[in-house]
Design a protein around this motif. Structure first.
Motif, PDB file in Angstrom:
ATOM      1  N   GLN A 131     -15.765 -10.152  -4.693  1.00  0.00           N
ATOM      2  CA  GLN A 131     -14.914 -11.283  -4.309  1.00  0.00           C
ATOM      3  C   GLN A 131     -13.999 -11.692  -5.463  1.00  0.00           C
ATOM      4  OE1 GLN A 131     -18.123 -13.925  -3.197  1.00  0.00           O
ATOM      5  NE2 GLN A 131     -17.783 -13.586  -1.008  1.00  0.00           N
ATOM      6  N   LEU A 132     -14.554 -11.692  -6.675  1.00  0.00           N
ATOM      7  CA  LEU A 132     -13.743 -12.045  -7.844  1.00  0.00           C
ATOM      8  C   LEU A 132     -12.652 -11.002  -8.093  1.00  0.00           C
ATOM      9  CD1 LEU A 132     -16.536 -13.332 -10.258  1.00  0.00           C
ATOM     10  CD2 LEU A 132     -14.784 -14.703  -9.089  1.00  0.00           C
ATOM     11  N   GLU A 133     -13.000  -9.731  -7.923  1.00  0.00           N
ATOM     12  CA  GLU A 133     -12.008  -8.661  -8.103  1.00  0.00           C
ATOM     13  C   GLU A 133     -10.897  -8.769  -7.061  1.00  0.00           C
ATOM     14  OE1 GLU A 133     -10.068  -5.336  -9.689  1.00  0.00           O
ATOM     15  OE2 GLU A 133     -11.534  -6.717 -10.522  1.00  0.00           O
ATOM     16  N   LEU A 134     -11.260  -9.064  -5.832  1.00  0.00           N
ATOM     17  CA  LEU A 134     -10.253  -9.252  -4.781  1.00  0.00           C
ATOM     18  C   LEU A 134      -9.332 -10.414  -5.148  1.00  0.00           C
ATOM     19  CD1 LEU A 134      -8.981  -8.771  -2.004  1.00  0.00           C
ATOM     20  CD2 LEU A 134     -10.803 -10.200  -1.018  1.00  0.00           C
ATOM     21  N   GLN A 135      -9.914 -11.506  -5.596  1.00  0.00           N
ATOM     22  CA  GLN A 135      -9.113 -12.674  -5.967  1.00  0.00           C
ATOM     23  C   GLN A 135      -8.172 -12.345  -7.131  1.00  0.00           C
ATOM     24  OE1 GLN A 135      -9.090 -15.757  -4.325  1.00  0.00           O
ATOM     25  NE2 GLN A 135      -7.255 -15.938  -5.560  1.00  0.00           N
ATOM     26  N   ARG A 136      -8.687 -11.588  -8.107  1.00  0.00           N
ATOM     27  CA  ARG A 136      -7.865 -11.205  -9.260  1.00  0.00           C
ATOM     28  C   ARG A 136      -6.671 -10.358  -8.808  1.00  0.00           C
ATOM     29  NH1 ARG A 136      -7.083  -7.085 -12.598  1.00  0.00           N
ATOM     30  NH2 ARG A 136      -8.577  -5.705 -11.606  1.00  0.00           N
ATOM     31  N   ARG A 137      -6.929  -9.403  -7.925  1.00  0.00           N
ATOM     32  CA  ARG A 137      -5.843  -8.532  -7.440  1.00  0.00           C
ATOM     33  C   ARG A 137      -4.850  -9.303  -6.579  1.00  0.00           C
ATOM     34  NH1 ARG A 137      -8.583  -2.630  -6.165  1.00  0.00           N
ATOM     35  NH2 ARG A 137      -9.520  -2.361  -8.222  1.00  0.00           N
ATOM     36  N   GLN A 138      -5.343 -10.250  -5.784  1.00  0.00           N
ATOM     37  CA  GLN A 138      -4.434 -11.076  -4.978  1.00  0.00           C
ATOM     38  C   GLN A 138      -3.542 -11.929  -5.888  1.00  0.00           C
ATOM     39  OE1 GLN A 138      -7.395 -13.020  -2.502  1.00  0.00           O
ATOM     40  NE2 GLN A 138      -6.862 -11.738  -0.749  1.00  0.00           N
ATOM     41  N   ASN A 139      -4.141 -12.445  -6.961  1.00  0.00           N
ATOM     42  CA  ASN A 139      -3.350 -13.240  -7.908  1.00  0.00           C
ATOM     43  C   ASN A 139      -2.278 -12.383  -8.574  1.00  0.00           C
ATOM     44  OD1 ASN A 139      -4.901 -15.483  -7.325  1.00  0.00           O
ATOM     45  ND2 ASN A 139      -6.199 -15.296  -9.123  1.00  0.00           N
ATOM     46  N   GLN A 140      -2.619 -11.140  -8.911  1.00  0.00           N
ATOM     47  CA  GLN A 140      -1.635 -10.236  -9.511  1.00  0.00           C
ATOM     48  C   GLN A 140      -0.504  -9.939  -8.529  1.00  0.00           C
ATOM     49  OE1 GLN A 140      -4.134  -6.931 -10.637  1.00  0.00           O
ATOM     50  NE2 GLN A 140      -4.322  -7.646 -12.752  1.00  0.00           N
ATOM     51  N   LEU A 141      -0.859  -9.741  -7.268  1.00  0.00           N
ATOM     52  CA  LEU A 141       0.159  -9.486  -6.243  1.00  0.00           C
ATOM     53  C   LEU A 141       1.081 -10.691  -6.109  1.00  0.00           C
ATOM     54  CD1 LEU A 141       1.439  -7.878  -3.945  1.00  0.00           C
ATOM     55  CD2 LEU A 141      -0.345  -8.783  -2.424  1.00  0.00           C
ATOM     56  N   GLU A 142       0.487 -11.858  -6.065  1.00  0.00           N
ATOM     57  CA  GLU A 142       1.290 -13.075  -5.949  1.00  0.00           C
ATOM     58  C   GLU A 142       2.214 -13.232  -7.162  1.00  0.00           C
ATOM     59  OE1 GLU A 142       0.585 -17.877  -5.587  1.00  0.00           O
ATOM     60  OE2 GLU A 142      -1.005 -16.530  -4.890  1.00  0.00           O
ATOM     61  N   ALA A 143       1.705 -12.915  -8.347  1.00  0.00           N
ATOM     62  CA  ALA A 143       2.532 -13.010  -9.553  1.00  0.00           C
ATOM     63  C   ALA A 143       3.706 -12.029  -9.480  1.00  0.00           C
ATOM     64  CB  ALA A 143       1.680 -12.735 -10.791  1.00  0.00           C
ATOM     65  N   VAL A 188       9.944  -3.013  -9.327  1.00  0.00           N
ATOM     66  CA  VAL A 188       9.085  -4.161  -8.975  1.00  0.00           C
ATOM     67  C   VAL A 188       8.560  -3.993  -7.558  1.00  0.00           C
ATOM     68  CG1 VAL A 188       9.006  -6.663  -8.602  1.00  0.00           C
ATOM     69  CG2 VAL A 188      10.182  -5.749 -10.611  1.00  0.00           C
ATOM     70  N   ASP A 189       9.418  -3.546  -6.645  1.00  0.00           N
ATOM     71  CA  ASP A 189       8.976  -3.309  -5.262  1.00  0.00           C
ATOM     72  C   ASP A 189       7.881  -2.243  -5.216  1.00  0.00           C
ATOM     73  OD1 ASP A 189      10.655  -5.217  -4.220  1.00  0.00           O
ATOM     74  OD2 ASP A 189      12.218  -3.801  -3.603  1.00  0.00           O
ATOM     75  N   ALA A 190       8.032  -1.187  -6.016  1.00  0.00           N
ATOM     76  CA  ALA A 190       7.006  -0.135  -6.065  1.00  0.00           C
ATOM     77  C   ALA A 190       5.694  -0.704  -6.612  1.00  0.00           C
ATOM     78  CB  ALA A 190       7.480   1.032  -6.925  1.00  0.00           C
ATOM     79  N   ALA A 191       5.792  -1.557  -7.615  1.00  0.00           N
ATOM     80  CA  ALA A 191       4.591  -2.187  -8.170  1.00  0.00           C
ATOM     81  C   ALA A 191       3.929  -3.093  -7.126  1.00  0.00           C
ATOM     82  CB  ALA A 191       4.943  -2.980  -9.428  1.00  0.00           C
ATOM     83  N   ILE A 192       4.745  -3.773  -6.345  1.00  0.00           N
ATOM     84  CA  ILE A 192       4.203  -4.643  -5.281  1.00  0.00           C
ATOM     85  C   ILE A 192       3.467  -3.803  -4.241  1.00  0.00           C
ATOM     86  CG2 ILE A 192       4.879  -6.100  -3.314  1.00  0.00           C
ATOM     87  CD1 ILE A 192       6.992  -7.381  -5.193  1.00  0.00           C
ATOM     88  N   VAL A 193       4.056  -2.670  -3.857  1.00  0.00           N
ATOM     89  CA  VAL A 193       3.399  -1.778  -2.886  1.00  0.00           C
ATOM     90  C   VAL A 193       2.059  -1.292  -3.446  1.00  0.00           C
ATOM     91  CG1 VAL A 193       3.550   0.488  -1.752  1.00  0.00           C
ATOM     92  CG2 VAL A 193       5.501  -1.085  -1.691  1.00  0.00           C
ATOM     93  N   GLN A 194       2.064  -0.890  -4.709  1.00  0.00           N
ATOM     94  CA  GLN A 194       0.812  -0.452  -5.339  1.00  0.00           C
ATOM     95  C   GLN A 194      -0.211  -1.577  -5.355  1.00  0.00           C
ATOM     96  OE1 GLN A 194       2.110   0.931  -9.205  1.00  0.00           O
ATOM     97  NE2 GLN A 194       1.782   3.064  -8.613  1.00  0.00           N
ATOM     98  N   ALA A 246      -3.912  -1.985  -3.766  1.00  0.00           N
ATOM     99  CA  ALA A 246      -5.065  -2.376  -4.587  1.00  0.00           C
ATOM    100  C   ALA A 246      -5.808  -3.551  -3.948  1.00  0.00           C
ATOM    101  CB  ALA A 246      -4.616  -2.738  -6.003  1.00  0.00           C
ATOM    102  N   VAL A 247      -5.067  -4.483  -3.370  1.00  0.00           N
ATOM    103  CA  VAL A 247      -5.685  -5.626  -2.680  1.00  0.00           C
ATOM    104  C   VAL A 247      -6.460  -5.130  -1.456  1.00  0.00           C
ATOM    105  CG1 VAL A 247      -5.188  -7.704  -1.299  1.00  0.00           C
ATOM    106  CG2 VAL A 247      -4.070  -7.370  -3.519  1.00  0.00           C
ATOM    107  N   LYS A 248      -5.864  -4.210  -0.705  1.00  0.00           N
ATOM    108  CA  LYS A 248      -6.561  -3.651   0.470  1.00  0.00           C
ATOM    109  C   LYS A 248      -7.852  -2.954   0.054  1.00  0.00           C
ATOM    110  CE  LYS A 248      -2.471  -2.894   3.348  1.00  0.00           C
ATOM    111  NZ  LYS A 248      -1.574  -1.877   3.926  1.00  0.00           N
TER     112      LYS A 248
END
Length: 148
Positions: free
Chosen positions: A29-41, A76-82, A86-88
């Motif tokens: 759960q913490l890893e998912l939250q961390r990755r979601q935060n990175q995506l949002e950033a 940046v778009d490619a990083a967002i896709v990646q 990662a979130v999935k």
């Protein structure tokens, strides 16, 4: 001295396994939250960058600067896709660990139920034995009184 019930050892093992599964779930759960935060950033960074370019829209921009802008946005778009992938992956891992934890929880509850049923049967047997002793004592008293 009564022999220890092996089910108590099984219960201890199932409790330990459930606790481990719970820790793994929390980690996922913490890893998912961390990755979601990175995506949002990343998404916010892209949005801010686009706003900066929008503010410069009335100004003259060199072709190389415009090309760099689009190239950077594509990166940046490619990083967002990646990061979306990662979130999935993290969410799939969290779901897997949640199912695993629920299985361990069910096993623990089943062992607890077995122990509770066993304790209830033992209590009933003890009550029957006590009642039998009381009945025997009462019948002995009755026979003694009749013999006098």
């Amino acid at each position: 001295m009564a022999k220890p019930d092996p089910l108590h050892m099984v219960l201890k093992l199932t409790q330990d396994a459930e606790e481990q599964a719970s820790l793994q779930l929390r980690s996922a759960q913490l890893e998912l939250q961390r990755r979601q935060n990175q995506l949002e950033a990343l998404q916010n960074y892209r949005l801010d960058y686009m706003k900066q370019m929008e503010q410069q829209q009335g100004q003259s921009i060199s072709a190389s600067h415009y090309h760099q802008f689009h190239q950077f946005v594509r990166q940046v778009d490619a990083a967002i896709v990646q990061q979306v992938n990662a979130v999935k992956d993290a969410d799939n891992q969290r779901q897997h660990r949640q199912v695993y934890w629920q299985e361990k929880q069910q096993k623990r509850k089943a062992v607890e139920l077995l122990l509770a049923n066993k304790a209830e049967k033992a209590k009933l047997a003890e009550l029957r034995a006590e009642q039998k002793m009381v009945d025997e004592f009462a019948s002995q008293q009755f026979y003694r009184k009749r013999q006098r």
